[in-house]
Design a protein around this motif. Structure first.
Motif, PDB file in Angstrom:
ATOM      1  N   GLU A 108       2.427  -9.992  24.822  1.00  0.00           N
ATOM      2  CA  GLU A 108       2.241  -8.685  24.209  1.00  0.00           C
ATOM      3  C   GLU A 108       2.607  -8.863  22.750  1.00  0.00           C
ATOM      4  O   GLU A 108       3.719  -9.292  22.423  1.00  0.00           O
TER       5      GLU A 108
ATOM      6  N   ARG B 138       4.876  -3.889  13.748  1.00  0.00           N
ATOM      7  CA  ARG B 138       5.596  -2.665  13.365  1.00  0.00           C
ATOM      8  C   ARG B 138       5.585  -2.482  11.852  1.00  0.00           C
ATOM      9  O   ARG B 138       5.813  -3.433  11.102  1.00  0.00           O
TER      10      ARG B 138
ATOM     11  N   GLY C  49      11.422   3.075  18.750  1.00  0.00           N
ATOM     12  CA  GLY C  49      11.473   2.537  20.112  1.00  0.00           C
ATOM     13  C   GLY C  49      12.480   1.429  20.294  1.00  0.00           C
ATOM     14  O   GLY C  49      13.632   1.531  19.862  1.00  0.00           O
ATOM     15  N   SER C  50      12.028   0.344  20.927  1.00  0.00           N
ATOM     16  CA  SER C  50      12.954  -0.733  21.296  1.00  0.00           C
ATOM     17  C   SER C  50      13.535  -1.438  20.068  1.00  0.00           C
ATOM     18  O   SER C  50      14.631  -1.985  20.140  1.00  0.00           O
TER      19      SER C  50
ATOM     20  N   ASP D 175       3.758   1.633  14.933  1.00  0.00           N
ATOM     21  CA  ASP D 175       3.749   0.313  15.580  1.00  0.00           C
ATOM     22  C   ASP D 175       2.670   0.305  16.647  1.00  0.00           C
ATOM     23  O   ASP D 175       2.096   1.346  16.964  1.00  0.00           O
TER      24      ASP D 175
ATOM     25  N   LYS E 293       0.867  -2.353  20.124  1.00  0.00           N
ATOM     26  CA  LYS E 293       0.844  -3.561  20.950  1.00  0.00           C
ATOM     27  C   LYS E 293      -0.596  -4.027  21.134  1.00  0.00           C
ATOM     28  O   LYS E 293      -1.482  -3.220  21.404  1.00  0.00           O
TER      29      LYS E 293
ATOM     30  N   ASP F 231      -1.651   5.144  24.143  1.00  0.00           N
ATOM     31  CA  ASP F 231      -0.750   4.482  25.105  1.00  0.00           C
ATOM     32  C   ASP F 231      -0.089   3.263  24.465  1.00  0.00           C
ATOM     33  O   ASP F 231       0.991   2.844  24.894  1.00  0.00           O
ATOM     34  N   THR F 232      -0.761   2.658  23.502  1.00  0.00           N
ATOM     35  CA  THR F 232      -0.312   1.356  22.987  1.00  0.00           C
ATOM     36  C   THR F 232       0.087   1.387  21.508  1.00  0.00           C
ATOM     37  O   THR F 232       0.428   0.346  20.950  1.00  0.00           O
ATOM     38  N   CYS F 233      -0.031   2.555  20.897  1.00  0.00           N
ATOM     39  CA  CYS F 233       0.342   2.702  19.480  1.00  0.00           C
ATOM     40  C   CYS F 233       1.300   3.880  19.338  1.00  0.00           C
ATOM     41  O   CYS F 233       1.268   4.808  20.135  1.00  0.00           O
ATOM     42  N   ARG F 234       2.115   3.867  18.285  1.00  0.00           N
ATOM     43  CA  ARG F 234       2.833   5.082  17.889  1.00  0.00           C
ATOM     44  C   ARG F 234       2.125   5.665  16.674  1.00  0.00           C
ATOM     45  O   ARG F 234       1.915   4.959  15.680  1.00  0.00           O
TER      46      ARG F 234
ATOM     47  N   ARG G 193       6.899   9.493  27.553  1.00  0.00           N
ATOM     48  CA  ARG G 193       8.108   8.688  27.810  1.00  0.00           C
ATOM     49  C   ARG G 193       9.365   9.537  27.676  1.00  0.00           C
ATOM     50  O   ARG G 193      10.321   9.378  28.428  1.00  0.00           O
TER      51      ARG G 193
HETATM   52  N1  UDP Z   1       3.884  -1.031  23.879  1.00  0.00           N
HETATM   53  C1  UDP Z   1       2.878  -1.082  24.821  1.00  0.00           C
HETATM   54  N2  UDP Z   1       3.143  -1.649  26.042  1.00  0.00           N
HETATM   55  C2  UDP Z   1       4.353  -2.168  26.357  1.00  0.00           C
HETATM   56  C3  UDP Z   1       5.386  -2.102  25.394  1.00  0.00           C
HETATM   57  C4  UDP Z   1       5.112  -1.537  24.166  1.00  0.00           C
HETATM   58  O1  UDP Z   1       1.762  -0.642  24.560  1.00  0.00           O
HETATM   59  O2  UDP Z   1       4.525  -2.672  27.474  1.00  0.00           O
HETATM   60  C5  UDP Z   1       3.617  -0.423  22.554  1.00  0.00           C
HETATM   61  C6  UDP Z   1       4.324   0.916  22.382  1.00  0.00           C
HETATM   62  O3  UDP Z   1       3.426   1.974  22.702  1.00  0.00           O
HETATM   63  C7  UDP Z   1       4.647   0.936  20.909  1.00  0.00           C
HETATM   64  C8  UDP Z   1       4.821  -0.549  20.535  1.00  0.00           C
HETATM   65  O4  UDP Z   1       4.172  -1.268  21.564  1.00  0.00           O
HETATM   66  O5  UDP Z   1       3.570   1.459  20.156  1.00  0.00           O
HETATM   67  C9  UDP Z   1       6.268  -0.969  20.410  1.00  0.00           C
HETATM   68  O6  UDP Z   1       6.957  -0.598  21.565  1.00  0.00           O
HETATM   69  P1  UDP Z   1       8.508  -0.861  21.726  1.00  0.00           P
HETATM   70  O7  UDP Z   1       8.753  -2.330  21.697  1.00  0.00           O
HETATM   71  O8  UDP Z   1       9.245  -0.052  20.719  1.00  0.00           O
HETATM   72  O9  UDP Z   1       8.833  -0.468  23.202  1.00  0.00           O
HETATM   73  P2  UDP Z   1       9.141   0.920  23.928  1.00  0.00           P
HETATM   74  O10 UDP Z   1       9.996   1.742  23.034  1.00  0.00           O
HETATM   75  O11 UDP Z   1       7.784   1.483  24.191  1.00  0.00           O
HETATM   76  O12 UDP Z   1       9.841   0.442  25.166  1.00  0.00           O
END
Ligand code: UDP
Ligand code: ADP
Length: 236
Positions: A90, A94, A99-100, A175, A177, A197-200, A216
């Protein structure tokens, strides 16, 4: 092109074989999960938004030098794509802390970086997608050095193109993925999806979240957020 047998059912999409072994059909569902499947729900209309938005963005990226798996949108929820062998990484880019990242490094969300960052997670649900660096990816033979260099180059190019594109729509790209795959001849192409689903996405004026964080974090207005970001992408 018609759907043949189902090859895979994931959390958000199903993948079907077609009569052409080089192509498959992805079918987008309304199912939503978070925290590696711990939180489950549905977001009405999400499949349609994600399918159509992802295709629109992939077309834009193709025009800007990023090869993708996209072949043809077949319907609201179904798209014909080149079948790839997914590189099990993945790839997360960013521009702003959230998020994480914010959690891991103990910083608030919303810090604007001078330069975008990139990180990789090992795409493995059983291990909860652990973070890894390029040496780890090489040690695990997940990709070659050349492939990783190509993936990084494309990922930053995707960021440049999309950041600019969304800013014109009044949206900050925080950010996202990406997933990449290998065609039978080894060529690396962008695969999977690019969607809320995959972007902020944060509204540039109000800071309102227009992405899956609403699901979430139980913020409400999830369907409306998906509708709103899609409306802007469509130019409405
Ligand atoms: N993301 C995703 N799939 C995953 C993990 C993250 O599409 O399994 C995307 C998420 O939507 C965000 C970016 O990747 O736009 C960064 O996510 P982050 O690492 O902050 O993780 P999260 O807070 O979603 O656990
Ligand atoms: P997950 O597997 O994480 O639950 P999805 O529900 O989105 O995710 O399932 C779609 C699956 O299809 C993912 O595993 C993704 O890596 C894979 N995939 C995406 N694009 C392609 C492609 N062009 N060819 C083959 N597999 C793909």
């Amino acid at each position: 092109m018609e759907k043949k047998e189902q090859l895979y059912e994931g959390k958000a999409k199903k993948v079907f074989a077609t009569e052409d072994p080089a192509l498959c059909i992805v079918s987008y569902k309304d199912d939503a999960t978070a925290f590696n499947g711990l939180k489950k729900g549905t977001i009405a209309g999400k499949g349609v938004v994600n399918n159509r938005m992802s295709n629109l963005l992939m077309r834009l990226l193709e025009q800007n030098g990023v090869p993708t798996h996209l072949v043809q949108e077949l319907s609201e929820r179904d798209t014909l794509v080149k079948k790839v062998q997914i590189v099990p990484l993945e790839v997360i880019v960013r521009n702003v802390s959230a998020g994480s990242f914010a959690k891991r490094y103990g910083v608030p969300e919303g810090i604007v970086f001078d330069e975008p960052t990139i990180e990789f997670s090992y795409k493995c649900d059983a291990l909860d997608d652990p973070l890894l660096n390029t040496y780890h990816a090489l040690a695990l033979k997940l990709a070659t050095k050349e492939e990783i260099a190509t993936i990084e180059r494309y990922a930053f190019r995707v960021n440049e193109v999309l950041k600019e594109y969304f800013l014109h729509l009044g949206v900050r790209l925080i950010d996202f993925k990406l997933e990449f795959g290998r065609l039978p001849d080894g060529t690396i192409v962008l695969a999977d999806e690019i969607s809320p689903d995959t972007c902020r996405f944060w509204d540039a004026e109000t800071g309102e979240k227009l992405d899956k964080d609403r699901f979430r974090r139980d913020m409400g207005g999830v369907e409306d957020a998906y509708r709103e970001i899609f409306k802007r992408v469509k130019g409405e």
